[in-house]
Design a protein around this motif. Structure first.
Motif, PDB file in Angstrom:
ATOM      1  N   THR A  50       1.939  -7.974  12.591  1.00  0.00           N
ATOM      2  CA  THR A  50       2.679  -6.842  12.032  1.00  0.00           C
ATOM      3  C   THR A  50       3.838  -7.343  11.174  1.00  0.00           C
ATOM      4  O   THR A  50       4.043  -6.874  10.048  1.00  0.00           O
ATOM      5  CB  THR A  50       3.204  -5.931  13.171  1.00  0.00           C
ATOM      6  OG1 THR A  50       2.081  -5.470  13.918  1.00  0.00           O
ATOM      7  CG2 THR A  50       3.965  -4.738  12.615  1.00  0.00           C
ATOM      8  N   ARG A  54       4.225  -7.176   7.078  1.00  0.00           N
ATOM      9  CA  ARG A  54       5.400  -6.528   6.492  1.00  0.00           C
ATOM     10  C   ARG A  54       6.094  -7.496   5.522  1.00  0.00           C
ATOM     11  O   ARG A  54       6.471  -7.120   4.416  1.00  0.00           O
ATOM     12  CB  ARG A  54       6.369  -6.078   7.586  1.00  0.00           C
ATOM     13  CG  ARG A  54       7.442  -5.138   7.062  1.00  0.00           C
ATOM     14  CD  ARG A  54       8.267  -4.512   8.167  1.00  0.00           C
ATOM     15  NE  ARG A  54       8.992  -5.525   8.918  1.00  0.00           N
ATOM     16  CZ  ARG A  54       8.965  -5.665  10.236  1.00  0.00           C
ATOM     17  NH1 ARG A  54       8.248  -4.851  10.972  1.00  0.00           N
ATOM     18  NH2 ARG A  54       9.653  -6.596  10.836  1.00  0.00           N
ATOM     19  N   LYS A  55       6.239  -8.762   5.935  1.00  0.00           N
ATOM     20  CA  LYS A  55       6.891  -9.751   5.077  1.00  0.00           C
ATOM     21  C   LYS A  55       6.106  -9.979   3.790  1.00  0.00           C
ATOM     22  O   LYS A  55       6.687 -10.194   2.728  1.00  0.00           O
ATOM     23  CB  LYS A  55       7.059 -11.087   5.822  1.00  0.00           C
ATOM     24  CG  LYS A  55       8.214 -11.084   6.813  1.00  0.00           C
ATOM     25  CD  LYS A  55       8.382 -12.469   7.429  1.00  0.00           C
ATOM     26  CE  LYS A  55       9.595 -12.504   8.354  1.00  0.00           C
ATOM     27  NZ  LYS A  55       9.779 -13.845   8.957  1.00  0.00           N
ATOM     28  N   ASP A  57       4.108  -7.809   2.487  1.00  0.00           N
ATOM     29  CA  ASP A  57       3.911  -6.508   1.853  1.00  0.00           C
ATOM     30  C   ASP A  57       2.427  -6.200   1.647  1.00  0.00           C
ATOM     31  O   ASP A  57       1.997  -5.836   0.558  1.00  0.00           O
ATOM     32  CB  ASP A  57       4.680  -6.433   0.528  1.00  0.00           C
ATOM     33  CG  ASP A  57       4.787  -5.004   0.012  1.00  0.00           C
ATOM     34  OD1 ASP A  57       4.753  -4.071   0.845  1.00  0.00           O
ATOM     35  OD2 ASP A  57       4.883  -4.817  -1.213  1.00  0.00           O
ATOM     36  N   GLN A  59      -1.283  -4.461   3.708  1.00  0.00           N
ATOM     37  CA  GLN A  59      -1.662  -3.418   4.661  1.00  0.00           C
ATOM     38  C   GLN A  59      -2.517  -3.906   5.821  1.00  0.00           C
ATOM     39  O   GLN A  59      -2.597  -3.262   6.850  1.00  0.00           O
ATOM     40  CB  GLN A  59      -2.448  -2.303   3.932  1.00  0.00           C
ATOM     41  CG  GLN A  59      -1.707  -1.702   2.755  1.00  0.00           C
ATOM     42  CD  GLN A  59      -0.350  -1.152   3.154  1.00  0.00           C
ATOM     43  OE1 GLN A  59      -0.238  -0.427   4.136  1.00  0.00           O
ATOM     44  NE2 GLN A  59       0.691  -1.512   2.423  1.00  0.00           N
TER      45      GLN A  59
END
Length: 77
Positions: A50, A54-55, A57, A59
Motif C-alpha cells: 500500500t 502510494r509512493k 503513485d 493503483q
C-alpha cells in the motif's frame, strides 16, 4: 524527463524492506510467498505494498512492477 526523475526519487525514498517487497513483486511472487521469504505476515506485506503504491503513485502491484522495471530495478538482483 521530470516525471521519471520524480519516480526515481520516490523509489529512492522506499525503505530497504519496501524495496525487497517491490523486488519480490517484480519476480512475480505472491504476497504469501513474499511474506514467507521475508519472514513477515501477509498483512505486513500488504501494508508495505500500500505504501509502495502510494509512493509510486500507482493503483496496483502490476503498475508498481512496471514502474520499477522501467527504472531498471529488476536488474539489481
Amino acid at each position: 524527463n521530470g516525471g521519471l526523475d520524480l519516480v526515481r526519487r520516490e523509489v529512492a525514498d522506499l525503505t530497504p524492506t519496501q524495496l525487497k517487497v517491490l523486488l519480490a513483486v517484480l519476480d512475480g511472487q505472491l504476497n504469501k510467498q513474499i511474506a514467507h521469504s521475508l519472514g513477515m505476515s501477509e498483512a505486513t506485506v500488504k501494508a508495505h505494498m500500500t505504501v509502495i503504491m502510494r509512493k509510486l503513485d500507482v493503483q496496483n502491484r502490476t503498475q508498481a512492477a512496471l514502474v520499477a522495471r522501467s527504472l531498471g530495478l529488476d536488474l539489481t538482483h
